[in-house]
Design a protein around this motif. Sequence first.
Motif, PDB file in Angstrom:
ATOM      1  N   PRO A 226       0.813  -1.226   0.000  1.00  0.00           N
ATOM      2  CA  PRO A 226       0.000   0.000   0.000  1.00  0.00           C
ATOM      3  C   PRO A 226       0.840   1.267   0.000  1.00  0.00           C
ATOM      4  N   ASP A 227       0.390   2.234  -0.826  1.00  0.00           N
ATOM      5  CA  ASP A 227       0.976   3.576  -0.913  1.00  0.00           C
ATOM      6  C   ASP A 227       2.399   3.588  -1.467  1.00  0.00           C
ATOM      7  N   GLN A 228       2.768   2.534  -2.214  1.00  0.00           N
ATOM      8  CA  GLN A 228       4.061   2.530  -2.880  1.00  0.00           C
ATOM      9  C   GLN A 228       3.863   2.573  -4.386  1.00  0.00           C
ATOM     10  N   VAL A 229       4.967   2.549  -5.115  1.00  0.00           N
ATOM     11  CA  VAL A 229       4.901   2.783  -6.551  1.00  0.00           C
ATOM     12  C   VAL A 229       4.169   1.685  -7.307  1.00  0.00           C
ATOM     13  N   GLY A 230       4.186   0.461  -6.813  1.00  0.00           N
ATOM     14  CA  GLY A 230       3.454  -0.610  -7.483  1.00  0.00           C
ATOM     15  C   GLY A 230       1.970  -0.286  -7.526  1.00  0.00           C
ATOM     16  N   PRO A 231       1.303  -0.470  -8.667  1.00  0.00           N
ATOM     17  CA  PRO A 231      -0.105  -0.070  -8.787  1.00  0.00           C
ATOM     18  C   PRO A 231      -1.062  -1.003  -8.059  1.00  0.00           C
ATOM     19  N   PHE A 232      -0.564  -2.095  -7.508  1.00  0.00           N
ATOM     20  CA  PHE A 232      -1.375  -3.029  -6.743  1.00  0.00           C
ATOM     21  C   PHE A 232      -0.475  -3.668  -5.688  1.00  0.00           C
ATOM     22  N   SER A 233      -1.082  -4.253  -4.666  1.00  0.00           N
ATOM     23  CA  SER A 233      -0.310  -4.862  -3.580  1.00  0.00           C
ATOM     24  C   SER A 233      -0.189  -6.368  -3.773  1.00  0.00           C
ATOM     25  N   LEU A 234       0.917  -6.916  -3.291  1.00  0.00           N
ATOM     26  CA  LEU A 234       1.153  -8.361  -3.280  1.00  0.00           C
ATOM     27  C   LEU A 234       1.480  -8.766  -1.848  1.00  0.00           C
ATOM     28  N   VAL A 235       0.518  -8.506  -0.966  1.00  0.00           N
ATOM     29  CA  VAL A 235       0.740  -8.702   0.456  1.00  0.00           C
ATOM     30  C   VAL A 235      -0.029  -9.908   0.994  1.00  0.00           C
ATOM     31  N   ASN A 236      -1.278 -10.090   0.551  1.00  0.00           N
ATOM     32  CA  ASN A 236      -2.078 -11.189   1.096  1.00  0.00           C
ATOM     33  C   ASN A 236      -2.414 -12.210   0.014  1.00  0.00           C
ATOM     34  N   TYR A 237      -3.077 -13.288   0.437  1.00  0.00           N
ATOM     35  CA  TYR A 237      -3.355 -14.403  -0.474  1.00  0.00           C
ATOM     36  C   TYR A 237      -4.192 -13.978  -1.677  1.00  0.00           C
ATOM     37  N   LYS A 238      -5.288 -13.255  -1.440  1.00  0.00           N
ATOM     38  CA  LYS A 238      -6.187 -12.910  -2.540  1.00  0.00           C
ATOM     39  C   LYS A 238      -5.472 -12.040  -3.569  1.00  0.00           C
ATOM     40  N   GLN A 239      -4.640 -11.116  -3.107  1.00  0.00           N
ATOM     41  CA  GLN A 239      -3.915 -10.242  -4.029  1.00  0.00           C
ATOM     42  C   GLN A 239      -2.937 -11.030  -4.889  1.00  0.00           C
ATOM     43  N   VAL A 240      -2.169 -11.894  -4.262  1.00  0.00           N
ATOM     44  CA  VAL A 240      -1.151 -12.644  -5.003  1.00  0.00           C
ATOM     45  C   VAL A 240      -1.802 -13.641  -5.952  1.00  0.00           C
ATOM     46  N   ALA A 241      -2.886 -14.287  -5.515  1.00  0.00           N
ATOM     47  CA  ALA A 241      -3.581 -15.231  -6.393  1.00  0.00           C
ATOM     48  C   ALA A 241      -4.144 -14.517  -7.617  1.00  0.00           C
ATOM     49  N   LYS A 242      -4.671 -13.320  -7.413  1.00  0.00           N
ATOM     50  CA  LYS A 242      -5.263 -12.569  -8.523  1.00  0.00           C
ATOM     51  C   LYS A 242      -4.225 -12.234  -9.592  1.00  0.00           C
ATOM     52  N   TRP A 243      -3.031 -11.832  -9.153  1.00  0.00           N
ATOM     53  CA  TRP A 243      -2.017 -11.355 -10.098  1.00  0.00           C
ATOM     54  C   TRP A 243      -0.970 -12.421 -10.434  1.00  0.00           C
ATOM     55  N   ALA A 244      -1.246 -13.675 -10.103  1.00  0.00           N
ATOM     56  CA  ALA A 244      -0.204 -14.705 -10.151  1.00  0.00           C
ATOM     57  C   ALA A 244       0.306 -15.020 -11.549  1.00  0.00           C
ATOM     58  N   ASP A 245      -0.583 -15.261 -12.500  1.00  0.00           N
ATOM     59  CA  ASP A 245      -0.156 -15.798 -13.792  1.00  0.00           C
ATOM     60  C   ASP A 245       0.775 -14.849 -14.535  1.00  0.00           C
ATOM     61  N   THR A 246       0.414 -13.575 -14.607  1.00  0.00           N
ATOM     62  CA  THR A 246       1.305 -12.679 -15.327  1.00  0.00           C
ATOM     63  C   THR A 246       2.459 -12.224 -14.467  1.00  0.00           C
ATOM     64  N   SER A 247       2.335 -12.312 -13.141  1.00  0.00           N
ATOM     65  CA  SER A 247       3.526 -12.131 -12.296  1.00  0.00           C
ATOM     66  C   SER A 247       4.592 -13.131 -12.734  1.00  0.00           C
ATOM     67  N   LEU A 248       4.153 -14.370 -12.961  1.00  0.00           N
ATOM     68  CA  LEU A 248       5.089 -15.401 -13.412  1.00  0.00           C
ATOM     69  C   LEU A 248       5.617 -15.072 -14.806  1.00  0.00           C
ATOM     70  N   GLU A 249       4.744 -14.570 -15.657  1.00  0.00           N
ATOM     71  CA  GLU A 249       5.183 -14.176 -17.003  1.00  0.00           C
ATOM     72  C   GLU A 249       6.262 -13.102 -16.934  1.00  0.00           C
ATOM     73  N   GLU A 250       6.079 -12.125 -16.050  1.00  0.00           N
ATOM     74  CA  GLU A 250       7.065 -11.052 -15.906  1.00  0.00           C
ATOM     75  C   GLU A 250       8.370 -11.577 -15.307  1.00  0.00           C
ATOM     76  N   MET A 251       8.268 -12.532 -14.411  1.00  0.00           N
ATOM     77  CA  MET A 251       9.482 -13.140 -13.846  1.00  0.00           C
ATOM     78  C   MET A 251      10.271 -13.884 -14.922  1.00  0.00           C
ATOM     79  N   HIS A 252       9.546 -14.661 -15.728  1.00  0.00           N
ATOM     80  CA  HIS A 252      10.219 -15.409 -16.801  1.00  0.00           C
ATOM     81  C   HIS A 252      10.905 -14.463 -17.784  1.00  0.00           C
ATOM     82  N   ALA A 253      10.239 -13.337 -18.079  1.00  0.00           N
ATOM     83  CA  ALA A 253      10.809 -12.373 -19.031  1.00  0.00           C
ATOM     84  C   ALA A 253      11.876 -11.497 -18.385  1.00  0.00           C
TER      85      ALA A 253
END
Length: 615
Positions: A226-253
């Motif tokens: 919260p309140d940092q430069v990232g446009p969304f948070s990756l702090v709790n389960y629901k947040q990370v699950a929501k953004w998981a697939d392309t998070s992985l895509e960005e990691m691979h790239a």
Amino acid sequence: MKRLLVVPILLACAIPLIGAPADLKSDSKPVANFTLTDTTGKKWGLADQKAKAIVFAFLSCECPMSNGYIPALTNVATKFAEKGVAVVGIHADPDESAERVAKHTKEYKIPFTVLRDPTHAATAPLGAKTTPEVVILDEKLVVRYRGRIDDGYSARMKPKATVSRHDLVTALDEILAGKAVSVPETKALGCPIPDPVRAAAVDAPVTFYKDVLPVMQNYCQSCHRPDQVGPFSLVNYKQVAKWADTSLEEMHAKRMPPWKPAPNPLLTGARAIPDEAVKVVEKWIAGGKLEGDPKDAPAAQKFTDGWTLGEPDLILEAPSETTIAASGKDHFRVVVFPTNLSEDKFIVAMEVKPGNPRVVHHTLQLVDTSGKARALQAKAKPKADDADHGPGYPVSMGWGFLPDRSGMVGGWAPGSLPKKLPDGIGQKLPKGADLCVQFHYHRTGKEEKDRTKIGLYFAKTPVTQPFRTIPATGVFLSIPAGEKQFKVDSSWKLTEDVTLYRLSPHMHLLGKDIELTATVPDGKEQTLVRIPAWDYNWQEQYELKEPMKLPKGTVLRVRATYDNSASNPHNPSAPPQAVRFGEQTTNEMCFVFLGVSTEGKATRLITPNGPLFGK
């Protein structure tokens, strides 16, 4: 994981799709009726609509590209309303509550109807996959266009310098004129709309709390909280699950977390996710994104909210807020921070604390004793209709004048941490000097405010070796129009022994790659820093793990490549124009700034080593 920024990531938790998507290639039947609810709780049915065309715009509360296009969609809604066209926003993420969508609609001042579609009753038959994506139905409710709003992006979060085709407006003009849509389908770029929930594997051993949360804490949450430069948070389960697939895509790239230099044992602070951590995320997704037992969670990560190095000796604050408009090109602005020092000081560290991390993309700092920046700031007179306004003066990437680059004191980007120089070394800050800060602001789709602070730390012991910034310049006169592989190759020789601490490459929009090497007398060439894929949006100051001695006679060689062709999406000119070396946006530059200390008294530490225009 930022501008940063910041990468839109795939929404991954959704309800199974209903129905089949419309197919533009088959001539088609009207889209079947569906009924959704707007932000006031009122029912909205497709069959009840009477319009010459309906534009469905798929939106997201979190996706920065979706938010960035809201002003453009608002303009379309206003322009075409009198022509019988309705614009309707749809939020298809089931995790976005009615209250959140209503708040988002109000915050972004969206004037058109906004609906929620948590079950994909409309999303599936309209065939939408991405936010922001638009689908146009004609008066018979037949899909006539599906895809992007315009061609303003070359890839996700990669804006082009110019927009050459306004697909949505063109399609509406053709429909209203009774014509066939010339380009009925395009690829929309942005944040994928949530896919259906996958069945979890019974024997999947990887869980969020035990395995994935530590990865997020160690490599992502510095920006994505919260309140940092990232446009969304990756702090709790629901947040990370929501953004998981392309998070992985960005990691691979290897786009996230952002770190532009090629692997280099000399540099410290590299942001990278180890392969074994990426594999943990892979296994977790493949296993159904199991939540696991909260008791397995590690302690919450603690981040420093105050000054990283403690209270600074001098805190400089912008005299007032800067207002950044909702839309337009990125904004560059120089603000002068008078130090009002009555005696000389020596800077050993500096920290930048953005007032609004969502919009401060990066900064460059310069000590100015000439008074030129102060004069430009005094002369600047904002117009009443200036959407961007505040202290300082607008610039086009440069400073508005030719600065003494020996006064450069580094740059800041999200995730950068200040580091103190060793005892006895410091950069002189003359009494009465100004600190000039060039801000690169980016848009969020709504009006934003910023008031940044700068913290300066001064030497507590006598300085025996002054710290200086010297520019190793890649010299050229002009990059020909259409040249795709323009090479720059210049060499410089040190006139004194120096100790190197940090490096800051700098180019503009046409840059492709840049490298600085050092060849000591009678020694081999060694790469100090190499950026294989230059990105103007990620300019940083790179620190060496250990100070490096470079003896007198060392040859510093700058090599770089530029792409001034029409195929370069960042080219600010269409068609391409010859580009000269210079300060402006449409000019180019080639520098690697070296932060060094020296025991000598020479005013010039480098001199040309043979021809500066390469071999």
